[in-house]
Design a protein around this motif. Structure first.
Motif, mmCIF file in Angstrom:
data_model
loop_
_atom_site.group_PDB
_atom_site.id
_atom_site.type_symbol
_atom_site.label_atom_id
_atom_site.label_comp_id
_atom_site.label_asym_id
_atom_site.label_seq_id
_atom_site.Cartn_x
_atom_site.Cartn_y
_atom_site.Cartn_z
ATOM 1 N N VAL A 197 0.856 -1.200 0.000
ATOM 2 C CA VAL A 197 0.000 0.000 0.000
ATOM 3 C C VAL A 197 0.886 1.242 0.000
ATOM 4 O O VAL A 197 0.661 2.185 -0.769
ATOM 5 N N ALA A 198 1.950 1.233 0.813
ATOM 6 C CA ALA A 198 2.857 2.393 0.861
ATOM 7 C C ALA A 198 3.537 2.584 -0.490
ATOM 8 O O ALA A 198 3.656 3.711 -0.984
ATOM 9 N N LEU A 199 3.936 1.484 -1.118
ATOM 10 C CA LEU A 199 4.585 1.580 -2.435
ATOM 11 C C LEU A 199 3.619 2.156 -3.460
ATOM 12 O O LEU A 199 3.962 3.062 -4.223
ATOM 13 N N TYR A 200 2.387 1.664 -3.435
ATOM 14 C CA TYR A 200 1.382 2.158 -4.385
ATOM 15 C C TYR A 200 1.188 3.663 -4.198
ATOM 16 O O TYR A 200 1.208 4.438 -5.152
ATOM 17 N N ASP A 201 1.013 4.095 -2.945
ATOM 18 C CA ASP A 201 0.757 5.513 -2.682
ATOM 19 C C ASP A 201 1.964 6.385 -3.034
ATOM 20 O O ASP A 201 1.802 7.513 -3.505
ATOM 21 N N LEU A 202 3.174 5.836 -2.848
ATOM 22 C CA LEU A 202 4.382 6.599 -3.196
ATOM 23 C C LEU A 202 4.461 6.767 -4.710
ATOM 24 O O LEU A 202 4.725 7.859 -5.227
ATOM 25 N N MET A 203 4.186 5.685 -5.437
ATOM 26 C CA MET A 203 4.172 5.764 -6.908
ATOM 27 C C MET A 203 3.096 6.758 -7.363
ATOM 28 O O MET A 203 3.354 7.637 -8.195
ATOM 29 N N ALA A 204 1.893 6.624 -6.768
ATOM 30 C CA ALA A 204 0.780 7.481 -7.184
ATOM 31 C C ALA A 204 1.103 8.959 -6.941
ATOM 32 O O ALA A 204 0.801 9.810 -7.781
ATOM 33 N N LEU A 205 1.768 9.246 -5.821
ATOM 34 C CA LEU A 205 2.116 10.651 -5.540
ATOM 35 C C LEU A 205 3.144 11.165 -6.540
ATOM 36 O O LEU A 205 3.034 12.269 -7.052
ATOM 37 N N SER A 206 4.125 10.343 -6.866
ATOM 38 C CA SER A 206 5.173 10.810 -7.791
ATOM 39 C C SER A 206 4.616 10.962 -9.202
ATOM 40 O O SER A 206 5.176 11.687 -10.009
ATOM 41 N N ALA A 207 3.494 10.316 -9.502
ATOM 42 C CA ALA A 207 2.898 10.427 -10.847
ATOM 43 C C ALA A 207 1.670 11.326 -10.855
ATOM 44 O O ALA A 207 1.025 11.506 -11.880
ATOM 45 N N ALA A 256 10.181 -13.161 -2.559
ATOM 46 C CA ALA A 256 9.191 -12.918 -3.619
ATOM 47 C C ALA A 256 8.703 -11.471 -3.527
ATOM 48 O O ALA A 256 8.610 -10.755 -4.527
ATOM 49 N N HIS A 257 8.427 -11.048 -2.300
ATOM 50 C CA HIS A 257 7.928 -9.688 -2.045
ATOM 51 C C HIS A 257 8.921 -8.657 -2.568
ATOM 52 O O HIS A 257 8.555 -7.725 -3.284
ATOM 53 N N PHE A 258 10.183 -8.846 -2.243
ATOM 54 C CA PHE A 258 11.222 -7.887 -2.666
ATOM 55 C C PHE A 258 11.393 -7.889 -4.181
ATOM 56 O O PHE A 258 11.368 -6.847 -4.829
ATOM 57 N N SER A 259 11.526 -9.058 -4.776
ATOM 58 C CA SER A 259 11.836 -9.069 -6.220
ATOM 59 C C SER A 259 10.636 -8.554 -7.017
ATOM 60 O O SER A 259 10.809 -7.835 -8.001
ATOM 61 N N PHE A 260 9.415 -8.856 -6.542
ATOM 62 C CA PHE A 260 8.232 -8.344 -7.256
ATOM 63 C C PHE A 260 8.199 -6.818 -7.181
ATOM 64 O O PHE A 260 7.980 -6.127 -8.180
ATOM 65 N N ALA A 261 8.501 -6.292 -5.990
ATOM 66 C CA ALA A 261 8.485 -4.824 -5.826
ATOM 67 C C ALA A 261 9.544 -4.184 -6.712
ATOM 68 O O ALA A 261 9.290 -3.164 -7.366
ATOM 69 N N THR A 262 10.730 -4.781 -6.764
ATOM 70 C CA THR A 262 11.798 -4.211 -7.603
ATOM 71 C C THR A 262 11.341 -4.125 -9.052
ATOM 72 O O THR A 262 11.446 -3.078 -9.699
ATOM 73 N N SER A 263 10.763 -5.217 -9.551
ATOM 74 C CA SER A 263 10.358 -5.205 -10.976
ATOM 75 C C SER A 263 9.247 -4.172 -11.195
ATOM 76 O O SER A 263 9.221 -3.481 -12.208
ATOM 77 N N GLN A 264 8.360 -4.016 -10.218
ATOM 78 C CA GLN A 264 7.291 -3.026 -10.390
ATOM 79 C C GLN A 264 7.842 -1.609 -10.385
ATOM 80 O O GLN A 264 7.406 -0.762 -11.162
ATOM 81 N N ILE A 265 8.822 -1.352 -9.520
ATOM 82 C CA ILE A 265 9.389 0.007 -9.475
ATOM 83 C C ILE A 265 10.112 0.303 -10.789
ATOM 84 O O ILE A 265 9.929 1.374 -11.393
ATOM 85 N N GLN A 289 9.196 3.227 -13.260
ATOM 86 C CA GLN A 289 10.132 4.310 -13.598
ATOM 87 C C GLN A 289 10.257 4.461 -15.115
ATOM 88 O O GLN A 289 10.460 5.560 -15.615
ATOM 89 N N LYS A 290 10.082 3.366 -15.824
ATOM 90 C CA LYS A 290 10.127 3.430 -17.299
ATOM 91 C C LYS A 290 8.885 4.160 -17.806
ATOM 92 O O LYS A 290 8.960 5.039 -18.672
ATOM 93 N N ASP A 291 7.723 3.818 -17.241
ATOM 94 C CA ASP A 291 6.479 4.437 -17.701
ATOM 95 C C ASP A 291 5.567 4.721 -16.515
ATOM 96 O O ASP A 291 4.743 3.872 -16.149
ATOM 97 N N PRO A 292 5.718 5.910 -15.883
ATOM 98 C CA PRO A 292 4.938 6.219 -14.672
ATOM 99 C C PRO A 292 3.431 6.122 -14.872
ATOM 100 O O PRO A 292 2.685 6.065 -13.918
ATOM 101 N N LYS A 293 2.987 6.108 -16.104
ATOM 102 C CA LYS A 293 1.532 6.010 -16.309
ATOM 103 C C LYS A 293 1.061 4.601 -15.975
ATOM 104 O O LYS A 293 -0.100 4.351 -15.721
ATOM 105 N N GLN A 294 2.011 3.644 -15.970
ATOM 106 C CA GLN A 294 1.659 2.235 -15.750
ATOM 107 C C GLN A 294 1.972 1.816 -14.316
ATOM 108 O O GLN A 294 3.045 1.282 -14.052
ATOM 109 N N ILE A 295 1.113 2.085 -13.357
ATOM 110 C CA ILE A 295 1.355 1.563 -12.000
ATOM 111 C C ILE A 295 0.788 0.147 -11.982
ATOM 112 O O ILE A 295 -0.415 -0.045 -12.034
#
Ligand SMILES: [Zn+2]
Length: 491
Positions: A398-408, A448-457, A461-467
């Motif tokens: 949830v924190a990751l989602y909200d951080l991404m959403a704020l930066s975009a 799994a949690h870490f590697s999934f988060a890394t790939s999502q970030i 970062q490549k396309d902020p429109k795609q969370i």
């Protein structure tokens, strides 16, 4: 009503009771003379179903259905006390009064606020509802009515007299802040809130978390009647599990908070005051405690009690949104509660104020400090094992989602987005280094949690429109509880 009179008849001021299909708002409407704005008729509509919400909260707090014991009348007493307060509130609207959402911070000084049931804990840890609602109209209501309806002796300088009346009231600590000051998620005043209690929002949040914890500990079969489907334990659980939802919103307003008055030139009031850094940090700490996995975990004894919902008891707007259908989702409540809390700390207006206030005075908290504190309380905290570790991972996402959403967020200021993007990159770096460390090797779920988060970030970062992180589920509907309205078309 006089014989033959009609409720729509202009000559009668009416309070009408209506039954509805679902819980909804009550209204204190008025018919006004379009030439002068004078109120000609008051027309209050009170919805019957609202009482159910108050009753549910009382059932959740009191666990009143002990086998072989008479059912306590306290739930109904509380619901009726609320209805009395509601009726006064609606009549207040028909007399032209607007909401005063600051009254709860000054001894419940107005019925024109939205009061939650005030719950105390007695010595043995059981909730006490005896002071749930104030009785009678409040000090501010008396000032408002006298201000609006006072006639003055001939020769009185009416304007001066009216001004004195208000300044006296402010001098006695009474305050007026209304919908525009309390409803927006980005509100800055630490003194204007809906459904809150107490002079200090932070102290009250800490207190409510105690009440919530004590009631959750006692929560079980005694919270529903003999013969009720055990699945309906969730119906009663929701208002208790989310008991802190309004007070956490109130406390979060101190972060990047600025108090203000509608000061007039020469009236001596302080126009603005940035909330003191120490008080902001106290608020941040209190808000972050609501994200602790053990605070959001449900007892195993309760989880075992809740089966899938029987036919005709469909899941609806008042239930958690689950991923485990038909089974009750033991993780969904944590996701909803975490999203509810974090949305306020990631609010773009609040973030922009943090950037500005910190720039104006480095002692004021900056956005960096808030984001660091959130990541320290989530991703970078020890996750442990089992159920609470899984809850911790949900809160991380949830924190990751909200951080991404704020930066975009295109409505956020550039510097806010820049700082959010920087913290996101820092998090990716931290995950990568930590990934390399021992932690992730011993714990496959964590890896799994870490590697999934890394790939999502990286993808983001490549396309902020795609969370691609799943948007966190919203909590079940909250307001209205026990009554209230949507006066004057406020959203
Ligand atoms: Zn109202």
């Amino acid at each position: 009503m006089p014989q033959g009179a009609d409720v729509m008849d202009l000559r009668y001021n009416v309070i009408q009771w209506v039954h509805r299909a679902t819980r909804g708002w009550s209204y204190g409407a008025a018919v006004t003379d379009p030439r002068t704005g004078e109120i000609i008729k008051g027309h209050v509509t009170l919805g019957s179903l609202r009482v159910r919400q108050d009753f549910l909260i009382a059932e959740a707090l009191l666990a009143p259905y002990e086998k072989g014991k008479p059912v306590s009348p306290k739930m109904q007493e509380m619901a009726l006390a609320r209805l009395r307060q509601l009726a006064a509130h609606e009549v207040g609207h028909t007399l032209g009064l607007m909401h005063n959402y600051s009254a709860s911070t000054v001894n419940r000084s107005s019925v024109m606020d939205y009061p939650p049931p005030y719950v105390k804990l007695v010595a043995d840890g059981t909730p006490d509802l005896s002071a749930a609602y104030a009785t009678g109209i409040g000090e501010w209501d008396k000032v408002s009515i006298v201000f609006g309806y006072q006639d003055f002796a001939p020769g009185t300088n009416e304007q001066a007299a009216l001004n004195t009346m208000l300044l006296d009231a402010y001098g006695r600590g009474l305050r007026y802040l209304t919908d525009q000051d309390a409803r927006p998620a980005g509100s800055s005043s630490s003194l204007a809130h809906l459904w809150d209690s107490g002079a200090n929002a932070v102290d009250e949040l800490n207190r409510i978390m105690q009440v919530r914890g004590a009631a959750l500990k006692r929560f079980g079969e005694n919270n529903i009647r003999e013969g009720a489907p055990l699945a309906t334990l969730e119906d009663v659980l929701v208002p208790l599990y989310m008991l802190h939802r309004y007070q956490v919103e109130a406390a979060s307003k101190l972060v990047g908070g600025m108090d203000y008055t509608f000061a007039l030139r020469g009236d001596g009031q302080t126009p603005t005051h940035i909330v003191a850094p120490a008080e902001q940090r106290r608020a941040l700490a209190a808000v972050l405690t609501t994200l602790k996995p053990d605070v959001l975990a449900l007892p195993e004894s309760l989880l075992k009690l809740i089966p899938p919902r029987p036919p005709d008891y469909e899941r609806g707007r008042e239930h958690f949104k689950i991923h485990t259908s038909p089974a009750f989702d033991a993780l969904a409540p944590a996701e909803a509660a975490a999203q509810h809390t974090l949305q306020f700390l990631f609010n773009p207006e609040r973030a922009a104020r943090l950037v500005e206030f910190h720039a104006r005075n480095a002692e004021n908290l900056g956005l960096e400090e808030i984001l660091d504190a959130v990541l320290a309380a989530t991703w970078k905290s020890a996750h442990g094992k089992g159920y609470t570790a899984e809850i911790a991972r949900i809160i991380d996402r949830v924190a990751l989602y909200d951080l991404m959403a704020l930066s975009a967020n295109e409505h956020a200021s550039d510097q806010v987005r820049a700082i959010a993007a920087l913290k996101l990159e820092d998090l990716r770096g931290w995950i990568t280094t930590t990934e390399g460390s021992v932690i992730s090797f011993v714990d496959e779920e964590q890896r799994a949690h870490f590697s999934f988060a890394t790939s999502q970030i990286v993808q983001f970062q490549k396309d902020p429109k795609q969370i691609s992180v799943t948007a966190p589920a919203e909590p079940p509907d909250g307001p209205p509880i026990g009554a209230d309205d949507d006066w004057d078309g406020w959203d």
